[in-house]
Motif scaffolding. Structure first.
Motif, PDB file in Angstrom:
ATOM      1  N   VAL A  46      -6.220   6.554   4.765  1.00 55.92           N
ATOM      2  CA  VAL A  46      -6.777   5.698   5.477  1.00 55.92           C
ATOM      3  C   VAL A  46      -7.007   6.001   7.033  1.00 55.92           C
ATOM      4  N   TYR A  47      -5.516   6.220   7.388  1.00 59.58           N
ATOM      5  CA  TYR A  47      -5.537   6.540   8.854  1.00 59.58           C
ATOM      6  C   TYR A  47      -5.982   7.864   9.316  1.00 59.58           C
ATOM      7  N   CYS A  48      -6.024   8.871   8.405  1.00 60.99           N
ATOM      8  CA  CYS A  48      -6.643  10.195   8.821  1.00 60.99           C
ATOM      9  C   CYS A  48      -8.206  10.024   8.711  1.00 60.99           C
ATOM     10  N   TYR A  49      -8.690   9.027   7.979  1.00 59.68           N
ATOM     11  CA  TYR A  49     -10.179   8.788   8.168  1.00 59.68           C
ATOM     12  C   TYR A  49     -10.397   7.974   9.298  1.00 59.68           C
ATOM     13  N   ALA A  50      -9.822   7.155   9.581  1.00 58.32           N
ATOM     14  CA  ALA A  50      -9.907   6.443  10.918  1.00 58.32           C
ATOM     15  C   ALA A  50     -10.126   7.362  11.985  1.00 58.32           C
ATOM     16  N   LEU A  55       0.695  -1.312  -0.012  1.00 56.60           N
ATOM     17  CA  LEU A  55      -0.018  -0.104   0.315  1.00 56.60           C
ATOM     18  C   LEU A  55       0.887   1.265  -0.030  1.00 56.60           C
ATOM     19  N   SER A  56       0.728   2.029  -0.943  1.00 53.46           N
ATOM     20  CA  SER A  56       1.284   3.620  -0.922  1.00 53.46           C
ATOM     21  C   SER A  56       1.250   4.397   0.501  1.00 53.46           C
ATOM     22  N   ARG A  57       2.155   5.077   0.438  1.00 55.29           N
ATOM     23  CA  ARG A  57       2.329   5.810   1.800  1.00 55.29           C
ATOM     24  C   ARG A  57       1.020   6.804   1.859  1.00 55.29           C
ATOM     25  N   GLU A  58       0.798   7.479   0.533  1.00 58.64           N
ATOM     26  CA  GLU A  58      -0.553   8.229   0.296  1.00 58.64           C
ATOM     27  C   GLU A  58      -1.863   7.505   0.839  1.00 58.64           C
ATOM     28  N   ILE A  59      -1.903   6.055   0.283  1.00 58.26           N
ATOM     29  CA  ILE A  59      -3.439   5.413   0.498  1.00 58.26           C
ATOM     30  C   ILE A  59      -3.384   5.204   2.098  1.00 58.26           C
TER      31      ILE A  59
END
Length: 201
Positions: free
Chosen positions: A84-88, A76-80
């Motif tokens: 995901v972490y920001c959304y969580a 998984l790219s760093r951007e993805i």
């Protein structure tokens, strides 16, 4: 039963002490704490504790499974991962504000988390088709991840129906979810025990 399986699994993995399995140990240890607090909540009838627990469970499940998939399954790219972490984190904050407001944590936010995790599992299936090979333990875990979070997504969409209707109607659904969850944990324990021998990604 689930708590016992998790306790035995975590102890077994820690005793082997392989650094490569650290994400699996974190996953199972975190789930053990969440399941244990859920048990306390049910025994002591502390409904507020369960609401916080559910918000933390949504956050923890998405974040740690993103780490697990990035380590063992797909790149998984760093951007993805960042998205995901920001959304969580955003969902966790919103859910906690719901609790502080005296309202129930929304179960609909869990739908997106489940879809993201199912997408990870589907991506691994596509990788297997492209490469024509799969590690048995990783494949089994991936099947249970896909099945459990597909069912969890469906449950989240009809949660009001499931908690407001007669137990005779909804009990088979909750039982099926419980069996899938137990299978999910057992598959991860089995995978953790063989992590040192698995060729990942």
């Amino acid at each position: 039963m689930i708590n016992l399986v998790l306790v035995v699994g975590v102890i077994a993995l820690i005793k082997e002490g392989i650094k490569a399995k650290f994400p699996v140990i974190v996953l199972l240890s975190g789930e053990l704490m969440l399941e244990f607090t859920d048990l306390i909540d049910r025994l002591m009838k502390l409904n507020t504790l369960n609401t916080y627990n559910y918000a933390l469970s949504q956050f923890f499940g998405l974040v740690i499974l993103t780490v697990v998939y990035n380590n063992y399954y797909i790149q998984l790219s760093r951007e993805i991962r960042g998205i995901v972490y920001c959304y969580a984190g955003l969902v966790l904050v919103c859910n906690m504000l719901y609790v502080q407001d005296g309202t129930f944590v929304t179960f609909y936010s869990n739908i997106i988390s489940c879809i993201v995790i199912c997408t990870y599992a589907a991506s691994y299936f596509m990788k297997i088709i492209r490469e024509g090979r799969a590690e048995r333990d990783l494949f089994i875990v991936n099947i249970f991840v896909f099945l459990f979070f597909s069912v969890e997504c469906l449950i989240s969409t009809v949660f009001n129906f499931l908690i407001s209707n007669h137990l005779n109607w909804v009990a088979p659904i909750w039982l099926f979810r419980g069996v899938l969850l137990l299978s999910f944990y057992i598959a991860f324990i089995n995978m953790g025990c063989g992590v040192g021998k698995i060729r990942t990604r």
